[in-house]
Design an enzyme around this catalytic site. Structure first.
Site, PDB file in Angstrom:
ATOM      1  N   SER A   1      -9.536  -0.703   7.637  1.00  0.00           N
ATOM      2  CA  SER A   1      -9.043  -0.467   6.275  1.00  0.00           C
ATOM      3  C   SER A   1      -8.438  -1.668   5.556  1.00  0.00           C
ATOM      4  O   SER A   1      -8.178  -1.603   4.366  1.00  0.00           O
ATOM      5  CB  SER A   1      -8.023   0.670   6.275  1.00  0.00           C
ATOM      6  OG  SER A   1      -8.688   1.894   6.320  1.00  0.00           O
TER       7      SER A   1
ATOM      8  N   LYS B   1       0.848  -1.203   0.000  1.00  0.00           N
ATOM      9  CA  LYS B   1       0.000   0.000   0.000  1.00  0.00           C
ATOM     10  C   LYS B   1       0.879   1.247   0.000  1.00  0.00           C
ATOM     11  O   LYS B   1       1.923   1.278   0.676  1.00  0.00           O
ATOM     12  CB  LYS B   1      -0.885  -0.040   1.253  1.00  0.00           C
ATOM     13  CG  LYS B   1      -1.945   1.053   1.329  1.00  0.00           C
ATOM     14  CD  LYS B   1      -2.827   0.836   2.549  1.00  0.00           C
ATOM     15  CE  LYS B   1      -3.893   1.897   2.725  1.00  0.00           C
ATOM     16  NZ  LYS B   1      -4.729   1.648   3.909  1.00  0.00           N
TER      17      LYS B   1
ATOM     18  N   SER C   1      -9.583   1.537   3.406  1.00  0.00           N
ATOM     19  CA  SER C   1      -8.832   2.314   2.426  1.00  0.00           C
ATOM     20  C   SER C   1      -7.769   1.512   1.662  1.00  0.00           C
ATOM     21  O   SER C   1      -7.149   2.030   0.746  1.00  0.00           O
ATOM     22  CB  SER C   1      -8.149   3.484   3.140  1.00  0.00           C
ATOM     23  OG  SER C   1      -7.226   2.977   4.102  1.00  0.00           O
TER      24      SER C   1
END
Length: 526
Positions: A195, A76, A171
């Protein structure tokens, strides 16, 4: 080969059925074919191929570094990667190239993993859809799956597919999509209020949030220091355990990590669940919960019960306060953390030279989106001298009550809690953006964020497809630092439900070799 699990590919590499370079090139070509998913912000092709070359040399000498040697992974884009741009999907960090690796990234590279690239997210990881970053929204690979498309045809929807694609959740949506679309075997996400687990549920993959303090946060660009945890996304529970075994342990650079050494572990295969006590929190049966998720949650509870486990209803009485409490604490820490982005040392700086104050203001106005600015404003309001006691301190006290709710339940003999991960399956993007980010996050974090406030381990495991042909995941919550026990139960459950493999043939018709050996497993639930 790409459809296999990390463990299986590791064996294939050791036996010479495939080389790290071949594996790397297959993943890279798939990343290019699925570019429209927008899962990656940066594809580190040269780096990955160079790492694959090194891995190949080791394999030839019979000196592989372990299970991850030569295995493609993704990270990420809020984890620092030395020499590779790290943006947090924000204008504030566009072009920022960190001089060091986050500890978790370094640990993966030390094991010989191949870094395919950095994945997309909501700006600074604030959101539950992966729709609010500057690089645009991530598309859910299931939007293009045979399972979903066939159901849409049956329900005689117009074939206007492109406007009806689904969100990945967030996210860490880029990481979930990357794993789901077979472009890597494992990916790092982060989890502050759900997330990692939320996108895992929407993309039909396993999403693990380890216990707070088990895995180092050094190099993870902070959102909420007291709740952030690096998350792991894989296609099966065993793979998540493999990655956790490598990442877990003390880090001198992160004082919140545990002191005890952690050894890599293999999950035992549970055959008997009769000694287990599974708790079902009654407060999680909310009016907003979709009837399909509710019914699968009940089926899962019945499955444990039919196999001899004790399944009991438990109470987490302070659940109704947790979203408000989370909002106060989250925005307060965000306001504090975002103060470092001032345009002086790194990241974006505006052109204004009127005064330092004007430069600060313009930099932050240009660098942050509305969502981030809104959270900074909220947080600074809660931290004002006249509000501090009434908001921040009070929220800290409520947080303790929420954490104690979990302690009381686990002390009463419950081993693992079983809950939904999300309120419903993934929704179309057009539907999702009807609500603003804050409203969405408050709704979507309902089952996940209390775990972050309590610092417990939790894992989302895909259970079955909805009537629309979309994945629905359920969440298991464990006692603090009993991650291994939690994963063992999750592995048993995964084996029982036999979640089907995503069928993306049409999406990559000329990539059919990816899906050899892959049959659609039937979902059998007693």
């Amino acid at each position: 080969m790409l459809g296999r699990t990390l463990r299986e590919v590791s064996v294939a590499l050791k036996q010479g059925q495939v080389t790290p370079t071949e594996l790397c090139q297959r993943c890279l070509s798939l990343i290019k074919k699925t570019k429209f998913l927008n899962a990656y912000i940066t594809v580190s092709e040269e780096v990955a191929l160079k790492q694959a070359e090194e891995a190949e040399k080791r394999y030839k000498k019979g000196r592989s570094l372990g299970d991850l040697d030569g295995i493609p992974i993704a990270v990420k884009d809020n984890f620092s990667t030395s020499g590779i741009e790290t943006t947090c999907a924000s204008n504030m960090l566009k072009g920022y190239v960190p001089p060091y690796n986050a500890t978790v990234v370094q640990k993966l590279l030390d094991q010989g993993a191949l870094l395919m690239g950095k994945t997309n997210l909501d700006e600074f990881a604030m959101g539950s859809g992966s729709t609010d970053g500057i690089f645009g929204p991530v598309k859910n690979p299931w939007s293009y799956s045979k399972q979903y498309r066939e159901k849409r045809k049956q329900n005689s929807h117009s074939e206007n597919e492109d406007s009806n694609w689904l969100i990945t959740g967030g996210s860490s949506g880029g990481s979930a999509a990357a794993v789901s679309a077979f472009t890597c075997f494992a990916a790092l996400g982060s989890d502050t209020g759900g997330s990692t687990r939320n996108p895992a549920a929407h993309c039909g993959v396993v999403g693990l949030k380890p216990s707070y303090g088990l895995v180092s946060r050094h190099g993870l660009i902070p959102l909420v220091n007291s709740m952030d945890v690096p998350g792991i996304l894989t296609r099966c529970v065993d793979d998540a355990a493999t990655v956790l075994g490598i990442l877990a342990g003390h880090d001198p650079k992160d004082s919140t990590t545990i002191q005890d050494p952690v050894k890599p572990f293999t999950l035992p295969s549970l055959t008997d669940v009769s000694k287990l006590c599974i708790g079902i929190p009654k407060e999680y049966l909310t009016p907003e919960l979709s009837s399909e998720v509710h019914s699968l949650w009940s089926k899962a509870a019945n499955l444990f019960e039919s196999e001899g486990a004790k399944v009991i209803e438990v109470s987490l009485p302070h659940t109704s306060y947790s979203i408000v409490c989370y909002h106060v604490l989250c925005t307060s820490e965000v306001a504090s953390n975002m103060a470092r982005f001032d345009g002086l040392e790194y990241g974006h700086r505006c052109d204004s030279s009127v005064s330092t104050e004007a430069m600060y203001a313009a930099t932050r106005r240009e660098g942050f989106n509305d969502v981030v600015r809104g959270r900074i404003l909220s947080g600074n309001f809660f931290l004002l001298k006249e509000n501090y006691e009434n908001y921040f301190v009070k929220a800290q006290k409520v947080r303790r009550l929420i954490a104690n709710d979990f302690v009381n339940v686990f002390n009463s003999g419950v081993d693992v809690l079983l809950t939904p991960t999300t309120l419903s399956e993934a929704v179309p993007y057009t539907e999702f953006i009807k609500e603003d980010n804050r409203t969405r996050s408050a709704q979507d974090d309902i089952f996940t964020q209390a775990v972050n406030m309590a610092g417990l381990p939790a894992v989302s495991v895909p259970m079955a497809l909805s009537t629309q042909g979309l994945p629905i995941g359920l969440q298991f919550i464990g006692r603090a630092f009993c991650d291994q026990q939690l994963l063992t139960v999750a592995k048993w459950f995964e084996k029982q439900v036999q979640f089907p493999v995503i069928q993306l043939q049409e999406l990559m018709d000329d990539c059919s070799s990816v899906f050899e050996n892959e049959k659609l497993a039937s979902v059998s639930l007693k």
